[in-house]
Write an enzyme that holds these catalytic residues in place. Structure first.
Site, PDB file in Angstrom:
ATOM      1  CE  LYS A  17       8.073  14.289  12.529  1.00  0.00           C
ATOM      2  NZ  LYS A  17       7.467  13.607  11.799  1.00  0.00           N
ATOM      3  NE  ARG A  92       7.145  19.107   7.554  1.00  0.00           N
ATOM      4  CZ  ARG A  92       6.657  18.801   8.650  1.00  0.00           C
ATOM      5  NH1 ARG A  92       7.234  19.487   9.843  1.00  0.00           N
ATOM      6  NH2 ARG A  92       5.291  18.700   8.730  1.00  0.00           N
ATOM      7  NE  ARG A 131      -2.104  13.012  13.967  1.00  0.00           N
ATOM      8  CZ  ARG A 131      -0.753  13.446  13.136  1.00  0.00           C
ATOM      9  NH1 ARG A 131       0.485  13.407  14.295  1.00  0.00           N
ATOM     10  NH2 ARG A 131      -0.422  13.796  11.885  1.00  0.00           N
ATOM     11  NE  ARG A 137      -2.462  17.200  12.853  1.00  0.00           N
ATOM     12  CZ  ARG A 137      -1.561  17.930  12.458  1.00  0.00           C
ATOM     13  NH1 ARG A 137      -0.413  17.237  13.533  1.00  0.00           N
ATOM     14  NH2 ARG A 137      -0.541  17.857  11.245  1.00  0.00           N
ATOM     15  NE  ARG A 148       0.656  16.320   6.333  1.00  0.00           N
ATOM     16  CZ  ARG A 148       0.040  15.515   8.260  1.00  0.00           C
ATOM     17  NH1 ARG A 148      -1.353  15.297   7.964  1.00  0.00           N
ATOM     18  NH2 ARG A 148       0.949  15.526   8.463  1.00  0.00           N
TER      19      ARG A 148
END
Ligand code: AMP
Length: 194
Positions: A17, A92, A131, A137, A148
């Site tokens: 996204k 969300r 990632r 992160r 998540r």
């Protein structure tokens, strides 16, 4: 042509996204509004919002609806959203979507399209793990990634039906290269802005 472009991006974490939002921003001149990026900036700056959000984000949970709705209300009041925006990571939850409906009604706007990036969860996990190596992160750790995705499935996936019911949903197969997914996005945008 419509005068403004109000885009909302749905899809699991890892669906691309953010990457697609940046390309849409570049091509159409409407800003990406990423609540995840705004929260990470708040954490980095040590603001009160950041201090509240940090432990929640580190667990992979969602920050409270009231908190994020205020962040968005403030953001959508800024002049650079005059020609539209690309919502990335908000809403969300159903209550967030309802709050967005109210906010948009208040300012006389409505969503042009909701792009639903479809990606199966196993592929999402693989991408997020990749990632994690690239970006480091703290919420890209394997346990937090699982959390998540669970949170996404329980709280966010129902938004697909919510927006389908409103007739604004367009599905995009996200299991392709960035360029191919973007071509599909452009196809949808051309169709909905005619
Ligand atoms: P993202 O970059 O969109 O994956 O967001 C990173 C994290 O920020 C999420 O795992 C949540 O902890 C938090 N977050 C971002 N957007 C929202 C939202 N709309 N509602 C609640 N929490 C959010």
């Amino acid at each position: 042509m419509t005068v403004s472009l109000e885009i909302l991006l749905l899809g699991p974490p890892g669906a691309g996204k953010g990457t697609q939002a940046k390309r849409i921003e570049l091509a159409h001149g409407v800003p990406q509004v990423s609540t995840g990026e705004m929260l990470r900036d708040a954490v980095a700056s040590g603001s009160e919002l950041g201090e509240r959000a940090r432990p929640i984000m580190e667990r992979g949970d969602l920050v409270p609806d009231e908190l994020i709705v205020e962040v968005i209300r403030e953001r959508l009041g800024q002049p650079d959203t005059g020609k539209g925006f690309i919502l990335d990571g908000f809403p969300r939850t159903i209550p967030q979507a309802e709050a967005l409906d109210e906010m948009l009604a208040d300012i006389g706007r409505r969503l042009t399209v909701v792009l639903d990036f479809e990606l199966d969860e196993e592929e999402a996990v693989l991408r997020l793990a990749g990632r994690a190596e690239e970006e480091g992160r703290t919420d890209d750790d394997p346990d937090v990634i699982r959390r998540r995705l669970n949170v996404w499935r329980e709280s966010t996936l129902p938004l697909t039906a919510y927006y389908r019911g409103r007739g604004v949903l367009a599905s995009v197969d996200a299991a392709h290269s960035v360029d191919d997914v973007y071509a599909a996005v452009e196809g949808v945008l051309e169709r909905v802005t005619q």
